[in-house]
Design a protein around this motif. Structure first.
Motif, PDB file in Angstrom:
ATOM      1  N   PHE A  99       0.885  -1.207   0.073  1.00  0.00           N
ATOM      2  CA  PHE A  99      -0.185   0.042  -0.057  1.00  0.00           C
ATOM      3  C   PHE A  99       0.985   1.432  -0.007  1.00  0.00           C
ATOM      4  N   HIS A 100       1.739   1.372   0.892  1.00  0.00           N
ATOM      5  CA  HIS A 100       2.728   2.407   1.182  1.00  0.00           C
ATOM      6  C   HIS A 100       3.502   2.599  -0.475  1.00  0.00           C
ATOM      7  N   ASP A 101       3.947   1.672  -0.866  1.00  0.00           N
ATOM      8  CA  ASP A 101       4.590   1.736  -2.226  1.00  0.00           C
ATOM      9  C   ASP A 101       3.832   2.462  -3.419  1.00  0.00           C
ATOM     10  N   PHE A 102       2.485   2.086  -3.530  1.00  0.00           N
ATOM     11  CA  PHE A 102       1.580   2.548  -4.307  1.00  0.00           C
ATOM     12  C   PHE A 102       1.506   4.202  -4.019  1.00  0.00           C
ATOM     13  N   LEU A 103       1.054   4.196  -2.792  1.00  0.00           N
ATOM     14  CA  LEU A 103       0.727   5.699  -2.510  1.00  0.00           C
ATOM     15  C   LEU A 103       2.008   6.650  -2.634  1.00  0.00           C
ATOM     16  N   SER A 104       3.092   5.936  -2.698  1.00  0.00           N
ATOM     17  CA  SER A 104       4.493   6.841  -2.739  1.00  0.00           C
ATOM     18  C   SER A 104       4.693   6.868  -4.177  1.00  0.00           C
ATOM     19  N   ARG A 105       4.348   5.925  -5.085  1.00  0.00           N
ATOM     20  CA  ARG A 105       4.682   5.945  -6.321  1.00  0.00           C
ATOM     21  C   ARG A 105       3.611   6.873  -7.100  1.00  0.00           C
ATOM     22  N   GLU A 106       2.349   6.978  -6.476  1.00  0.00           N
ATOM     23  CA  GLU A 106       1.212   7.697  -7.339  1.00  0.00           C
ATOM     24  C   GLU A 106       1.364   9.151  -6.596  1.00  0.00           C
ATOM     25  N   ASN A 107       2.185   9.483  -5.806  1.00  0.00           N
ATOM     26  CA  ASN A 107       2.243  10.708  -4.905  1.00  0.00           C
ATOM     27  C   ASN A 107       1.044  11.071  -4.374  1.00  0.00           C
ATOM     28  N   LEU A 108       0.156  10.243  -3.437  1.00  0.00           N
ATOM     29  CA  LEU A 108      -0.947  10.294  -2.906  1.00  0.00           C
ATOM     30  C   LEU A 108      -0.762  10.255  -1.363  1.00  0.00           C
TER      31      LEU A 108
END
Length: 96
Positions: A24-33
């Motif tokens: 989840f954290h990786d996705f949020l970081s990658r998408e700048n969310l």
């Protein structure tokens, strides 16, 4: 702000909660969310036999594994962001 809470109790931890949080954290970081989605941990959601338990806002979800949980997470987060900002950068507009 959207709040995502992942159970980190013993049963969920053994089933992969830590890996789910990292995904989840990786996705949020990658998408700048990071400024739109708060990621938290919580002890026991009292659904230990069902899988890895987590929730988005008040919707409780259970995932059998990290991969399925990540897929559902990404889909639901993007849907919620589109609902919150229908004319925002998350909705692709067709040129007129």
């Amino acid at each position: 702000m959207i709040t995502v809470t992942v159970c980190v109790g013993s049963s969920c931890h053994i089933k992969g909660a830590r890996d789910l949080i990292n995904s989840f954290h990786d996705f949020l970081s990658r998408e700048n969310l990071g400024d739109k989605v708060e990621l938290k941990g919580s002890f026991c959601m009292e659904r230990c036999g069902e899988g890895i338990n987590w929730k988005i806002n008040e919707e409780i979800l259970t995932s059998p594994n990290v991969e399925e949980g990540t897929e559902v997470f990404q889909k639901k987060i993007m849907e919620l962001l589109k609902e919150e900002a229908p004319d925002g950068p998350f909705l692709t507009k067709t040129p007129q």
